[in-house]
Motif scaffolding. Sequence first.
Motif, PDB file in Angstrom:
ATOM      1  N   SER A 130       7.099  13.689 -10.567  1.00 21.56           N
ATOM      2  CA  SER A 130       5.904  13.870 -10.438  1.00 21.56           C
ATOM      3  C   SER A 130       5.221  12.823  -9.591  1.00 21.56           C
ATOM      4  O   SER A 130       5.934  11.682  -9.574  1.00 21.56           O
ATOM      5  CB  SER A 130       5.084  14.276 -11.597  1.00 21.56           C
ATOM      6  OG  SER A 130       3.754  14.593 -11.452  1.00 21.56           O
ATOM      7  N   SER A 131       3.877  13.030  -9.172  1.00 24.67           N
ATOM      8  CA  SER A 131       3.255  11.845  -8.597  1.00 24.67           C
ATOM      9  C   SER A 131       2.082  11.366  -9.499  1.00 24.67           C
ATOM     10  O   SER A 131       1.397  12.250 -10.060  1.00 24.67           O
ATOM     11  CB  SER A 131       2.570  12.229  -7.375  1.00 24.67           C
ATOM     12  OG  SER A 131       3.611  12.514  -6.363  1.00 24.67           O
ATOM     13  N   LEU A 132       1.989   9.982  -9.847  1.00 28.67           N
ATOM     14  CA  LEU A 132       1.076   9.641 -10.792  1.00 28.67           C
ATOM     15  C   LEU A 132       0.192   8.663 -10.024  1.00 28.67           C
ATOM     16  O   LEU A 132       0.343   8.018  -8.936  1.00 28.67           O
ATOM     17  CB  LEU A 132       1.947   8.543 -11.918  1.00 28.67           C
ATOM     18  CG  LEU A 132       2.224   9.247 -13.079  1.00 28.67           C
ATOM     19  CD1 LEU A 132       3.501  10.338 -12.628  1.00 28.67           C
ATOM     20  CD2 LEU A 132       2.824   8.558 -14.233  1.00 28.67           C
ATOM     21  N   ASP A 133      -1.271   9.124 -10.524  1.00 31.00           N
ATOM     22  CA  ASP A 133      -2.227   8.157 -10.251  1.00 31.00           C
ATOM     23  C   ASP A 133      -2.372   6.764 -11.037  1.00 31.00           C
ATOM     24  O   ASP A 133      -2.737   6.898 -12.077  1.00 31.00           O
ATOM     25  CB  ASP A 133      -3.452   8.930 -10.222  1.00 31.00           C
ATOM     26  CG  ASP A 133      -4.777   8.263  -9.764  1.00 31.00           C
ATOM     27  OD1 ASP A 133      -4.616   7.113  -9.202  1.00 31.00           O
ATOM     28  OD2 ASP A 133      -5.834   8.740  -9.711  1.00 31.00           O
ATOM     29  N   GLU A 134      -2.042   5.653 -10.319  1.00 33.28           N
ATOM     30  CA  GLU A 134      -2.014   4.392 -11.236  1.00 33.28           C
ATOM     31  C   GLU A 134      -3.234   3.540 -10.544  1.00 33.28           C
ATOM     32  O   GLU A 134      -3.235   2.217 -10.960  1.00 33.28           O
ATOM     33  CB  GLU A 134      -0.682   3.616 -10.762  1.00 33.28           C
ATOM     34  CG  GLU A 134       0.367   4.333 -11.480  1.00 33.28           C
ATOM     35  CD  GLU A 134       1.934   3.586 -11.218  1.00 33.28           C
ATOM     36  OE1 GLU A 134       1.756   2.650 -10.508  1.00 33.28           O
ATOM     37  OE2 GLU A 134       2.729   3.848 -11.956  1.00 33.28           O
ATOM     38  N   SER A 135      -4.156   4.091  -9.862  1.00 30.97           N
ATOM     39  CA  SER A 135      -5.414   3.414  -9.187  1.00 30.97           C
ATOM     40  C   SER A 135      -6.133   2.504 -10.347  1.00 30.97           C
ATOM     41  O   SER A 135      -6.628   1.692 -10.139  1.00 30.97           O
ATOM     42  CB  SER A 135      -6.440   4.363  -8.706  1.00 30.97           C
ATOM     43  OG  SER A 135      -6.690   5.362  -9.398  1.00 30.97           O
ATOM     44  N   HIS A 192      -2.126  17.343  -3.941  1.00 30.89           N
ATOM     45  CA  HIS A 192      -1.933  15.953  -3.611  1.00 30.89           C
ATOM     46  C   HIS A 192      -3.282  15.557  -2.668  1.00 30.89           C
ATOM     47  O   HIS A 192      -3.819  16.008  -2.003  1.00 30.89           O
ATOM     48  CB  HIS A 192      -0.663  16.000  -2.799  1.00 30.89           C
ATOM     49  CG  HIS A 192      -0.183  14.426  -2.518  1.00 30.89           C
ATOM     50  ND1 HIS A 192      -0.629  13.857  -1.812  1.00 30.89           N
ATOM     51  CD2 HIS A 192       0.986  13.775  -3.124  1.00 30.89           C
ATOM     52  CE1 HIS A 192      -0.186  12.627  -1.786  1.00 30.89           C
ATOM     53  NE2 HIS A 192       0.945  12.561  -2.625  1.00 30.89           N
ATOM     54  N   ILE A 193      -3.712  14.152  -2.936  1.00 26.71           N
ATOM     55  CA  ILE A 193      -4.613  13.771  -2.331  1.00 26.71           C
ATOM     56  C   ILE A 193      -4.531  13.520  -0.821  1.00 26.71           C
ATOM     57  O   ILE A 193      -5.366  14.080   0.062  1.00 26.71           O
ATOM     58  CB  ILE A 193      -4.795  12.027  -2.733  1.00 26.71           C
ATOM     59  CG1 ILE A 193      -6.089  11.543  -2.009  1.00 26.71           C
ATOM     60  CG2 ILE A 193      -3.679  11.305  -2.390  1.00 26.71           C
ATOM     61  CD1 ILE A 193      -6.500   9.968  -2.665  1.00 26.71           C
ATOM     62  N   LEU A 194      -3.331  13.308  -0.328  1.00 27.11           N
ATOM     63  CA  LEU A 194      -2.960  13.671   1.243  1.00 27.11           C
ATOM     64  C   LEU A 194      -3.040  14.935   1.681  1.00 27.11           C
ATOM     65  O   LEU A 194      -3.541  15.272   3.047  1.00 27.11           O
ATOM     66  CB  LEU A 194      -1.722  12.971   1.636  1.00 27.11           C
ATOM     67  CG  LEU A 194      -1.521  11.488   1.244  1.00 27.11           C
ATOM     68  CD1 LEU A 194      -0.175  11.202   1.682  1.00 27.11           C
ATOM     69  CD2 LEU A 194      -2.603  10.290   1.773  1.00 27.11           C
ATOM     70  N   ALA A 195      -2.889  15.891   0.878  1.00 19.34           N
ATOM     71  CA  ALA A 195      -2.930  17.438   1.054  1.00 19.34           C
ATOM     72  C   ALA A 195      -4.436  17.784   1.281  1.00 19.34           C
ATOM     73  O   ALA A 195      -4.833  18.381   2.203  1.00 19.34           O
ATOM     74  CB  ALA A 195      -2.080  18.378   0.055  1.00 19.34           C
ATOM     75  N   ARG A 196      -5.111  17.396   0.211  1.00 19.31           N
ATOM     76  CA  ARG A 196      -6.658  17.712   0.644  1.00 19.31           C
ATOM     77  C   ARG A 196      -7.328  16.996   1.781  1.00 19.31           C
ATOM     78  O   ARG A 196      -8.061  17.737   2.139  1.00 19.31           O
ATOM     79  CB  ARG A 196      -7.399  16.917  -0.972  1.00 19.31           C
ATOM     80  CG  ARG A 196      -6.891  17.887  -2.099  1.00 19.31           C
ATOM     81  CD  ARG A 196      -7.698  17.749  -3.222  1.00 19.31           C
ATOM     82  NE  ARG A 196      -7.827  16.508  -3.737  1.00 19.31           N
ATOM     83  CZ  ARG A 196      -6.968  15.622  -4.595  1.00 19.31           C
ATOM     84  NH1 ARG A 196      -5.974  16.450  -5.350  1.00 19.31           N
ATOM     85  NH2 ARG A 196      -7.082  14.466  -4.790  1.00 19.31           N
ATOM     86  N   SER A 197      -6.818  15.776   2.018  1.00 15.73           N
ATOM     87  CA  SER A 197      -7.430  15.181   3.234  1.00 15.73           C
ATOM     88  C   SER A 197      -7.134  16.031   4.291  1.00 15.73           C
ATOM     89  O   SER A 197      -7.868  16.107   5.291  1.00 15.73           O
ATOM     90  CB  SER A 197      -7.080  13.553   3.204  1.00 15.73           C
ATOM     91  OG  SER A 197      -7.625  13.066   2.214  1.00 15.73           O
ATOM     92  N   LEU A 198      -5.772  16.527   4.321  1.00 12.58           N
ATOM     93  CA  LEU A 198      -5.343  17.049   5.815  1.00 12.58           C
ATOM     94  C   LEU A 198      -6.122  18.220   6.042  1.00 12.58           C
ATOM     95  O   LEU A 198      -6.549  18.756   7.017  1.00 12.58           O
ATOM     96  CB  LEU A 198      -3.811  17.352   5.629  1.00 12.58           C
ATOM     97  CG  LEU A 198      -3.188  17.891   6.829  1.00 12.58           C
ATOM     98  CD1 LEU A 198      -3.420  17.064   8.044  1.00 12.58           C
ATOM     99  CD2 LEU A 198      -1.749  18.143   6.333  1.00 12.58           C
ATOM    100  N   VAL A 199      -6.064  19.250   4.777  1.00 11.31           N
ATOM    101  CA  VAL A 199      -6.852  20.520   5.107  1.00 11.31           C
ATOM    102  C   VAL A 199      -8.436  20.126   5.309  1.00 11.31           C
ATOM    103  O   VAL A 199      -8.693  21.059   6.105  1.00 11.31           O
ATOM    104  CB  VAL A 199      -6.680  21.448   3.635  1.00 11.31           C
ATOM    105  CG1 VAL A 199      -7.458  22.490   3.573  1.00 11.31           C
ATOM    106  CG2 VAL A 199      -4.920  21.586   3.164  1.00 11.31           C
ATOM    107  N   ASP A 235       1.030  16.970 -10.775  1.00 11.00           N
ATOM    108  CA  ASP A 235       0.900  18.624 -10.917  1.00 11.00           C
ATOM    109  C   ASP A 235       2.129  18.879 -11.516  1.00 11.00           C
ATOM    110  O   ASP A 235       2.510  20.084 -11.568  1.00 11.00           O
ATOM    111  CB  ASP A 235       0.728  19.229  -9.591  1.00 11.00           C
ATOM    112  CG  ASP A 235       1.212  18.704  -8.336  1.00 11.00           C
ATOM    113  OD1 ASP A 235       2.437  18.055  -8.765  1.00 11.00           O
ATOM    114  OD2 ASP A 235       1.278  19.284  -7.434  1.00 11.00           O
ATOM    115  N   ALA A 236       2.941  18.083 -12.181  1.00 13.28           N
ATOM    116  CA  ALA A 236       4.421  18.461 -12.771  1.00 13.28           C
ATOM    117  C   ALA A 236       4.528  17.812 -13.889  1.00 13.28           C
ATOM    118  O   ALA A 236       4.137  16.532 -14.221  1.00 13.28           O
ATOM    119  CB  ALA A 236       5.625  18.273 -11.711  1.00 13.28           C
ATOM    120  N   SER A 237       5.183  18.520 -15.160  1.00 17.84           N
ATOM    121  CA  SER A 237       5.626  17.755 -16.269  1.00 17.84           C
ATOM    122  C   SER A 237       6.415  16.773 -16.366  1.00 17.84           C
ATOM    123  O   SER A 237       7.587  17.047 -15.447  1.00 17.84           O
ATOM    124  CB  SER A 237       5.715  19.065 -17.278  1.00 17.84           C
ATOM    125  OG  SER A 237       4.719  19.639 -17.671  1.00 17.84           O
TER     126      SER A 237
END
Length: 623
Positions: free
Chosen positions: A157-162, A343-350, A187-189
């Motif tokens: 999964s991708s984790l937001d560590e910000s 995903h943050i990059l996906a949202r930005s691209l769309v 978005d994955a367990s």
Amino acid sequence: MKHSTKLWIILGIGLVALILEFGLKQQLLAQALITIVGSIISLSMLYEMIKSLKSGDYGVDLLAIMAIVSTLAVSQYWASMIVLIMLVGGDSLEDYASKKAHTELKALLDNSPHVAHRLNGDETEDISVDEANIGDKLVVRPGELVPVDGHVILGQSSLDESSLTGESVPVSKKVGDDIYSGSVNGDASLTMVVDKLAKDSQYQRLVQLVKEADSKPGKFVRMADRYAVPFTAIAVIIAGLAWFISKDPVRFAEVLVVASPCPLILAAPVAIVSGMSRSSRNGVVIKTGDVLEKLATAKTAAFDKTGTITSGKLTVDSVVALDGIDKNKLLELAASSEQASNHILARSLVSYANEQGIDLDSPEELQEETGKGIKAQINGHKVMVGKLKYVAPTDKMESLPETAIYVSVDDTLWGYVIFLDHIRKEAPETMKSLKEHGVEHLVMLTGDQKAIAEKIAPQVGITDVKADLLPTDKISALKNVSKDKRPVIMVGDGVNDAPSLATADVGIAMGANGSTAASESADIVILKDDLSKVSKAVIIAQDTMRIARQAVLIGIFICIGLMLIASTGVIPALVGAMFQEVVDTVSILWGLRARYSKEKYHQDNNDHHKKPHGKMNGHVAMN
């Protein structure tokens, strides 16, 4: 007992004394009542003064005690009552000016992970994070906080560590990778094994760092106290000479009554409260009065990078199509594939594709592999978007140093999209303004890569860069600032900045989009997502302290004049106390100017848009 409570008690007793003397003709009872109250309060003030002297602080209490005791000793008890009211009233006002506007790190504690899902065979049970033991297997569901530190044994999964690192790009985690409490799962367990107990995990360590820093505030001498010693000495000398020359102890009391330190006690707090009100109208919440004094004399300002100097939001910078490929077609296929991803990059691209007026198609088939990318079937084409090794494993192209996603169509690499985290438009002008107002030493303290930090800093006017820092490193950097470069300001927005904000002489949190925890541990919170408010806060603080200093000095000079007149015996103690009210009024009215002073800072967002500004590259290439 609170000063406000003391004030109400004194006012009540004063009313009773008035009734006794002028209503019931019981002058002795009124005098006895005021004398007892005045003696008790004087003793309590003496006790507080001794405690303050032991801790190395000093103030105007000695002169106040002498004024009360001397007027009581020569039976000028109504003069003593007036001095008491003004003295305790001033303390109450100062309490109001410097009262805490934050709850003790409540945000950090409230946002700490509380629940964990422990695996028992094929079943899960909800437990408190404190019950998680080393070696336990826990399930972290999509969107949940990682409860404790550990490592992944199943899933990806991708984790937001910000909130921990300040990095705006989610970090891909797979089997064997370490994950930390306070991170937000994608978005994955994931199934993890506990490596550290809750009390030893990353997020709880941040909480502890803030607690430690907050419990050891730096010493700072209030402006009024700095004038107290010479003013007290002058008053005692004039009063002593008047007594010595006249041989009348009443003369001593008459001088000290007009020398009452109410201008010192009232003028500065009134100005500071006014300045705090003015800053609030400008979208800057200053929590305590002494912070305003420190801010006005600050010599160093340290800034976090991501979310503070930069916007912290990745946006599309460019779409690069390889030879012979239509750029718009590449964007259309890539954005169509990414529509369903969170995903943050996906949202930005769309979002970027929509802004460009690109019509998107719905994928016929879609498969997302967390941490790698997306595979979709669109209009008969096999489209893959994500990391280079995922979309074109045989291509010889080198991964870019910028944050980028790559696009292949029918197993042929078509191109890539580069993302940037932009510098705030107001950042360069803010740094320039700070330097113009005496904050000459500007530092960037960031957990980001050194190469990126060193590229961004010069664009905003910062030359001192410290990168690759953990929260403890930021604290060390702030503590190591030399005395000649203090007070030091720290500006940040994330949970990872909270310990630094609490450590600095003045912590400023970007509260609009920043972490609540950062706002709670900071001394100042900027309510609007506008970095220029930092320099505006400094300007308001300097203007406020200039007016406060003027108000104090006006009161002192008038008091000295009255003391010289009183030393001749022409001003009775009660009249002197009433004159003192005039001095107080003048000082208060002058201090109130800090609330309505003309703004000297005329920068707004429209100004920012008129000026060209730099932008920064993203953090980590998706390679």
